[in-house]
Write a protein that holds these residues in place. Structure first.
Motif, short mmCIF file in Angstrom:
data_model
loop_
_atom_site.label_atom_id
_atom_site.label_comp_id
_atom_site.label_asym_id
_atom_site.label_seq_id
_atom_site.Cartn_x
_atom_site.Cartn_y
_atom_site.Cartn_z
N ASN A 65 0.83 -1.22 0.00
CA ASN A 65 0.00 0.00 0.00
C ASN A 65 0.86 1.26 0.00
O ASN A 65 0.47 2.29 -0.57
CB ASN A 65 -0.94 0.02 1.21
CG ASN A 65 -2.13 -0.90 1.02
OD1 ASN A 65 -2.63 -1.05 -0.10
ND2 ASN A 65 -2.58 -1.55 2.08
N ASN A 66 2.02 1.20 0.64
CA ASN A 66 2.87 2.42 0.77
C ASN A 66 3.56 2.82 -0.53
O ASN A 66 3.58 3.99 -0.90
CB ASN A 66 3.97 2.17 1.82
CG ASN A 66 3.48 2.44 3.23
OD1 ASN A 66 2.35 2.89 3.43
ND2 ASN A 66 4.33 2.15 4.20
N THR A 76 2.39 5.23 -3.26
CA THR A 76 2.18 6.63 -2.84
C THR A 76 3.49 7.42 -2.89
O THR A 76 3.51 8.62 -2.63
CB THR A 76 1.61 6.72 -1.41
OG1 THR A 76 2.63 6.28 -0.49
CG2 THR A 76 0.36 5.87 -1.24
N GLU A 94 10.14 5.25 5.69
CA GLU A 94 9.19 5.54 4.60
C GLU A 94 8.58 4.26 4.04
O GLU A 94 7.41 4.22 3.68
CB GLU A 94 9.90 6.29 3.48
CG GLU A 94 10.15 7.74 3.81
CD GLU A 94 10.71 8.49 2.61
OE1 GLU A 94 10.06 9.44 2.19
OE2 GLU A 94 11.80 8.12 2.12
N GLN A 121 6.25 2.79 7.41
CA GLN A 121 5.31 3.50 8.29
C GLN A 121 3.96 3.75 7.60
O GLN A 121 3.89 4.08 6.43
CB GLN A 121 5.90 4.84 8.75
CG GLN A 121 4.93 5.62 9.65
CD GLN A 121 5.62 6.50 10.66
OE1 GLN A 121 6.00 6.04 11.73
NE2 GLN A 121 5.81 7.77 10.33
N SER A 122 2.89 3.59 8.37
CA SER A 122 1.56 3.93 7.86
C SER A 122 0.80 4.62 8.99
O SER A 122 1.31 4.77 10.10
CB SER A 122 0.83 2.67 7.42
OG SER A 122 0.35 1.98 8.55
#
Ligand SMILES: NC(=O)c1ccc[n+]([C@@H]2O[C@H](COP(=O)([O-])OP(=O)(O)OC[C@H]3O[C@@H](n4cnc5c(N)ncnc54)[C@H](O)[C@@H]3O)[C@@H](O)[C@H]2O)c1
Ligand SMILES: O=P(O)(O)OC[C@H](O)CO
Length: 351
Positions: free
Chosen positions: A25-26, A29, A182, A185-186
């Motif tokens: 998911n990260n 982005t 980076e 982390q969420s």
């Protein structure tokens, strides 16, 4: 065009799959820094007549190790570990610690220059001559790359359900620590970078031994006060272990998620605790219970107790760590489970 980094996850068990969900998911982005596709090495097996990699790549769910949670479609399951790591800049090692050497052997000589690794693996490796090695050290030595650690109070299913939690990245290098933060982390998985790399990793390994002790106390029918005593005495031995074997260790690291927080969560909600409780009540072996209760997931506590004992015995230091020693001896059938209470009552902390 900036040089986009490729992230590869080596492992796809319960935690490996939960972390794949976060990373998958990260990365999209941060398209200025990372390639969106995440390779995930899957130890191939047949599940309900289908290859697990095929299930993950079509249904986007690891139905065996993290059922009930969808993985992002940019997480691509690959059965050959060398293929999965091809061109990777960041390798995320997340597999049961007993398999690390075998996997590293397959990756030797296959990596890009400047690849870095981060280990999410809790456990040690035994070294010839009576010592133990951190798993990050095995990865560093075998692959000739830097390796950092990420540890914390992170029961995989709760993380996959996006329940708020924290973790600790052990990394001395500020720039690399920020890069790893980076990646992981969420909004619900919050990270602190800690320079005390070794202690972060040692905490993650040792807490699994204490969790086995907590399970014994539960199986013997004791309540929360007794479990709190197991946690406290376990923590005292973890601190002492770091003082003796990792003298640059800082006590403040025990206050990070990798320390007290992971110890507490594991002693209440972890697999090691659950199987140890069944061991105390069933008369079955740890190996049998692992097979019956965990559907292919692996316990790290009993082998870690063995690894620590291997070193303590060789240094004639078993008596200085009576809790770790008793837990190992109970797992091996050398001591009855109820004798665990003698260990607690006679612990040198009370003398
Ligand atoms: N599960 C958790 O809640 C959790 C949380 C934090 C950290 N960890 C740590 O992460 C590490 C990995 O744990 P996990 O929960 O992802 O794994 P797991 O316990 O689910 O183990 C199963 C995995 O091992 C693989 N496997 C089986 N035989 C193998 C072999 N011969 N070679 C290589 N792989 C093989 C399986 O394919 C599967 O991917 C452990 O050190 C664990 O302590 C786990
Ligand atoms: O289920 P356990 O006992 O392997 O513990 C899982 C994690 O390490 C908790 O942080």
């Amino acid at each position: 065009m900036p040089d986009l980094k490729r992230v590869c996850i080596i492992g796809s068990g319960n935690w490996g799959s939960a972390i794949a969900k976060i990373i998958g998911n990260n990365l999209p982005t941060m398209s200025d820094k990372f390639l969106p596709e995440v390779h995930m090495w899957v130890f191939e097996e047949m599940v309900n007549g289908r290859k697990l990699t095929e299930i993950i790549n079509t249904d986007h769910e690891n139905v065996k190790y993290l059922p009930g949670f969808k993985l992002p479609p940019n997480v691509v399951a690959i059965p050959d570990v060398k293929d999965s790591a091809l061109g990777a800049d960041i390798l995320v090692f997340v597999l049961p610690h007993q398999f690390v050497r075998g996997v590293c052997n397959q990756l030797k000589g296959q990596l890009k220059p400047n690849t870095i690794a981060v280990s999410l693996i809790k456990g040690f490796d035994v070294a010839e001559g009576g010592g133990i090695l951190l798993i990050s050290s095995v990865i560093k030595q075998e692959l000739g790359i830097p390796c950092f650690a990420l540890m914390g109070a992170n029961l995989a299913n709760e993380v996959a359900a996006e329940n708020y939690c924290e973790a600790t990245i052990g990394c001395k290098d500020k720039e690399t620590g920020a890069l790893l933060k980076e990646v992981f982390q969420s909004s619900y998985f919050r990270l602190v970078v800690c320079e005390d790399e070794e202690t972060v990793e040692v905490c993650g390994a040792l807490k699994n031994i204490v969790a086995v002790g907590a399970g014994f106390a539960d199986g013997l029918g004791y309540g929360d006060n007794t479990k709190a005593a197991v946690i406290r005495l376990g923590l005292m031995e973890m601190v002492k272990f770091c003082e003796v074997f990792y003298p640059s260790s800082k006590q403040s690291t025990f206050l990070e998620s990798c320390g007290v927080a992971d110890l507490v969560t594991t002693c209440y909600g972890g697999r090691n605790r659950r199987v140890a409780e069944a061991y105390a009540t069933s008369g079955k072996s740890i190996e049998q219970l692992e097979k019956e209760m965990l559907n292919g997931q692996k316990l790290q506590g009993p082998p870690t107790a063995f690894e620590v004992n291997y070193m303590l015995k060789s240094k004639n230091m078993e008596e200085r760590f009576p809790l770790f020693t008793a837990i190992h001896n109970i797992c091996k059938g050398n001591l009855r489970t109820r004798q665990f209470m003698d260990c607690l009552k006679n612990h040198p902390e009370h003398m």
